[in-house]
Design an enzyme around this catalytic site. Structure first.
Site, mmCIF file in Angstrom:
data_model
loop_
_atom_site.group_PDB
_atom_site.id
_atom_site.type_symbol
_atom_site.label_atom_id
_atom_site.label_comp_id
_atom_site.label_asym_id
_atom_site.label_seq_id
_atom_site.Cartn_x
_atom_site.Cartn_y
_atom_site.Cartn_z
ATOM 1 N N TYR A 86 14.236 1.382 4.491
ATOM 2 C CA TYR A 86 13.541 0.426 3.615
ATOM 3 C C TYR A 86 13.326 1.045 2.237
ATOM 4 C CZ TYR A 86 9.848 -2.546 1.727
ATOM 5 O OH TYR A 86 9.105 -3.362 0.911
ATOM 6 N N SER A 101 8.721 -2.133 -4.740
ATOM 7 C CA SER A 101 7.609 -1.755 -3.861
ATOM 8 C C SER A 101 7.135 -0.373 -4.301
ATOM 9 C CB SER A 101 8.104 -1.683 -2.407
ATOM 10 O OG SER A 101 7.139 -1.079 -1.575
#
Ligand code: NAP
Length: 231
Positions: A149, A136
């Site tokens: 995260y 990501s």
């Protein structure tokens, strides 16, 4: 080409698997939700694609190995693995619970390793293959309000970039994909907001297809897939 996609039951994984299947790839679909996988399998086959679905919990190495072995058997081989499955719990360090932290570590880090270790023996023995890891942008730059995260995605980045050096001499390619904002339901934190500016899951699928289609001696080791427009 035969490609196993983890987290294929919804969101980006479903977009990648559908796009690849419609582009002539034979696709293995992995996730926990049997019904959602079955719906996707039927839809791909009705459109003339070839696929096989197997349920597994990527937090469990035995469940993961069994599903991958069954998929390789059904597809009669494997050329690539797309490690897409992931949990996105966007909470800051004060709000995230121990269970949520552990669930993200288990899914986003351990799950990527368990699937990779289950596929690598096939790729190594044929001296050819490709691992595509979905990290990501949050695996590259800090994410305030999502430290847990981001920690898992930085781990995916580190694992993926290092894995490349460990397996390239066996003819195995590794690509790290850094999506920006993608319009999956789990990323619709405000369902009423406009999400039309985001990258679609199918567009991530198109990027993965391009990465998989490089010449045998070439690897695209990293790509960012970002929306052109801002929120
Ligand atoms: N959406 C974005 O904007 C964005 C941006 C950058 C990166 N990413 C990354 O892209 C990936 C997919 O995100 P998404 O937005 O598409 O999420 P999503 O819609 O929530 O989909 C997650 C997928 O992972 C599967 N999964 C979760 N836990 C699992 C487990 N223990 N075992 C097997 N499968 C499991 C889910 O299937 P089941 O629930 O059926 O098991 C589902 O298919 C993630 O790695 C995420 O970090 C997303």
């Amino acid at each position: 080409m035969k490609v196993i996609v983890t987290g294929a039951s919804k969101g980006i994984g479903k977009g990648i698997a559908s796009f690849l299947a419609m582009d002539g790839f034979e696709v293995g679909l992995l996730a926990r939700s049997r019904d959602l996988l079955e719906d996707l399998r039927q839809s791909i086959e009705e459109q003339g694609g070839t696929c096989f679905a197997a349920t597994c919990d990527l937090r469990d190495p035995d469940s993961t190995s069994a599903a991958i072995a069954a998929t390789v058997d059904a597809l009669d081989g494997v050329d690539a693995l797309v490690n897409n499955a992931g949990l996105v719990i966007r909470k800051n360090v004060f709000d995230i619970t121990l269970d949520e932290w552990r669930a993200m570590i288990d899914t986003n880090i351990n799950g990527v390793y368990f699937a990779t270790r289950a596929v690598l023996p096939y790729l190594k023995s044929q001296q050819r293959g490709h691992i595509v890891n979905i990290s990501s942008i949050s695996g590259k730059v800090p994410l305030s309000g999502g430290s847990g995260y981001a920690a898992t995605k930085y781990a995916v980045t580190g694992f993926s970039q290092s894995l490349f050096h460990e397996v390239r001499d066996y003819g195995i390619k590794v690509t790290t994909v850094y999506p920006g904002s993608v319009d999956s339901e789990s990323h619709r934190h405000d369902p009423m907001a406009d999400h039309s500016w985001k990258v679609t899951p199918a567009e991530v699928g198109a990027a993965v297809r391009d990465v998989l289609r490089t010449a045998p001696g070439t690897v695209i080791s990293e790509i960012e897939v970002r929306p052109l427009r801002k929120a």
